[in-house]
Write an enzyme that holds these catalytic residues in place. Structure first.
Site, mmCIF file in Angstrom:
data_model
loop_
_atom_site.group_PDB
_atom_site.id
_atom_site.type_symbol
_atom_site.label_atom_id
_atom_site.label_comp_id
_atom_site.label_asym_id
_atom_site.label_seq_id
_atom_site.Cartn_x
_atom_site.Cartn_y
_atom_site.Cartn_z
ATOM 1 N N ALA A 72 0.825 -1.207 0.000
ATOM 2 C CA ALA A 72 0.000 0.000 0.000
ATOM 3 C C ALA A 72 0.858 1.256 0.000
ATOM 4 C CB ALA A 72 -0.919 -0.004 1.210
ATOM 5 N N GLY A 117 1.357 -6.004 0.549
ATOM 6 C CA GLY A 117 0.295 -6.200 -0.425
ATOM 7 C C GLY A 117 0.804 -6.578 -1.800
ATOM 8 N N GLU A 120 1.115 -10.206 -1.679
ATOM 9 C CA GLU A 120 -0.228 -10.785 -1.644
ATOM 10 C C GLU A 120 -0.859 -10.787 -3.038
ATOM 11 O OE1 GLU A 120 -2.376 -10.054 2.424
ATOM 12 O OE2 GLU A 120 -1.270 -8.242 1.900
#
Length: 266
Positions: A72, A117, A120
Site C-alpha cells: 500500500a 500487499g 499478496e
C-alpha cells in the site's frame, strides 16, 4: 500490438500470441505502490479481461526493474480516517479476489521488491516468476498489522507452513532463489529477460485448449479446499465437459494430422 493505457496500469496483448495479455503496474516513481486509483483500475481491467474470448493466459508484471509492488502507498494513507482506510481496503480485497477468481491462468512476473500487499497480489496469481534481484516478504508485523488481502492463507498453501510462519513472524525479506527453493516462485530469470522468459512460459500454456485451462484452474483451486472425494467429483464433472467438447475432437484431429489445433473454446 494492442495497447490500452490507464493512469496507473497498462494493458496490452503479447506481440507473438494475442491469447496472452500483459497487465503492467505503472507507478515506478512510487515503486509501484498500490494506491486507490491503481486498485480501481486493476478491478476494471480484470473485469474487462474476464470476458475477452481471445485471452487464455494473463501475465501480471510491473514497470521498471527495482520493484514489482511494495504494498500500500503509505503516503496516500497518511491522514486517512478509519472510514477512508476501510473503503480503500475494500478495493484492495477486490483486486486479489478478482485475481484468484480470474477464469484463466495468471503468471506474476516479479521484477524486484514484492512486499506486503505486493506479495499478496503475486500470491493471488497461479504461477510466479522472479528476477534474480527480487526480494519477497510480508513485513506487516513490523507495522503493527498482519496481511489483510490473503497473505496468511495463500503463503501457507504454496510452501511449508513452518517456513511461512517464520516469514510472517519475522517480517523478513527472502531472495528470489530462496523463494524458489520454498516453492514460492516457479522460476528465477535474469532481470533483463524476466518478461521475455515469462512470456515464453505463458505462450506454452496459451497453446493449449481454453476449456481445459479453465477447467484445470477451477478444479485444482476448488479441490485444494475440499476433501478427496469431493475433489475427484469436481475433476470428473470437468473431465466429461471437456470430453464432450468440440475442442476435444479438434485436438484428436490435429494430433493425427500433425498440425496445430484450432481451438474454438467450445
Amino acid at each position: 500490438m494492442t495497447v490500452k493505457t490507464y493512469e496507473t496500469i497498462k494493458l496490452e496483448k503479447a506481440r507473438k500470441n494475442e491469447a496472452v495479455a500483459v497487465l503492467t503496474l505503472s507507478r515506478p516513481q512510487s515503486m509501484n505502490a498500490l494506491n486507490t486509483k491503481m486498485a480501481v483500475e486493476l478491478i476494471n481491467a480484470l473485469s474487462e479481461l474476464k470476458y475477452d474470448n481471445e485471452i487464455r493466459v494473463l501475465v501480471l508484471t510491473a514497470e521498471g526493474t527495482k520493484s514489482f509492488c511494495v504494498g500500500a502507498d503509505l503516503k496516500e494513507r497518511n491522514g486517512m480516517t478509519q472510514e477512508d482506510w476501510k473503503r480503500q481496503h475494500d478495493y484492495f480485497e477486490e483486486v486479489t479476489e478478482k485475481l484468484r477468481e480470474f477464469p484463466y491462468p495468471i503468471i506474476c512476473a516479479i521484477n524486484g521488491y514484492a512486499l506486503g500487499g505486493g506479495l499478496e497480489i503475486a500470491l493471488s496469481c497461479d504461477l510466479r516468476t522472479a528476477s534474480e534481484n527480487a526480494f519477497l516478504g510480508l513485513p506487516e508485523a513490523k507495522l503493527g498489522l498482519i496481511p489483510g488481502i490473503g497473505g496468511t492463507q495463500l503463503l501457507t498453501r504454496v510452501m511449508p507452513i513452518a517456513i511461512a510462519k517464520e516469514i510472517l513472524f519475522t517480517g523478513k525479506r527472502i531472495s528470489a532463489e530462496e523463494s524458489k527453493s520454498y516453492g514460492l516462485v516457479n522460476h528465477v530469470f535474469p532481470a533483463n529477460s524476466l518478461l521475455e522468459e515469462t512470456l515464453v512460459l505463458a505462450e506454452s500454456i496459451a497453446d493449449n485448449a481454453p476449456l481445459s485451462l479453465k477447467a484445470l484452474k477451477k478444479v485444482v483451486d476448488k479441490g485444494a479446499d475440499a476433501n478427496l472425494s469431493t475433489g475427484i467429483a469436481l475433476e470428473l464433472e470437468a473431465y466429461y465437459k471437456c470430453a464432450n467438447s468440440e475442442d476435444r475432437l479438434e485436438g484428436i484431429y490435429a494430433f493425427n494430422e500433425k498440425r496445430k489445433p484450432a481451438w474454438q473454446g467450445r
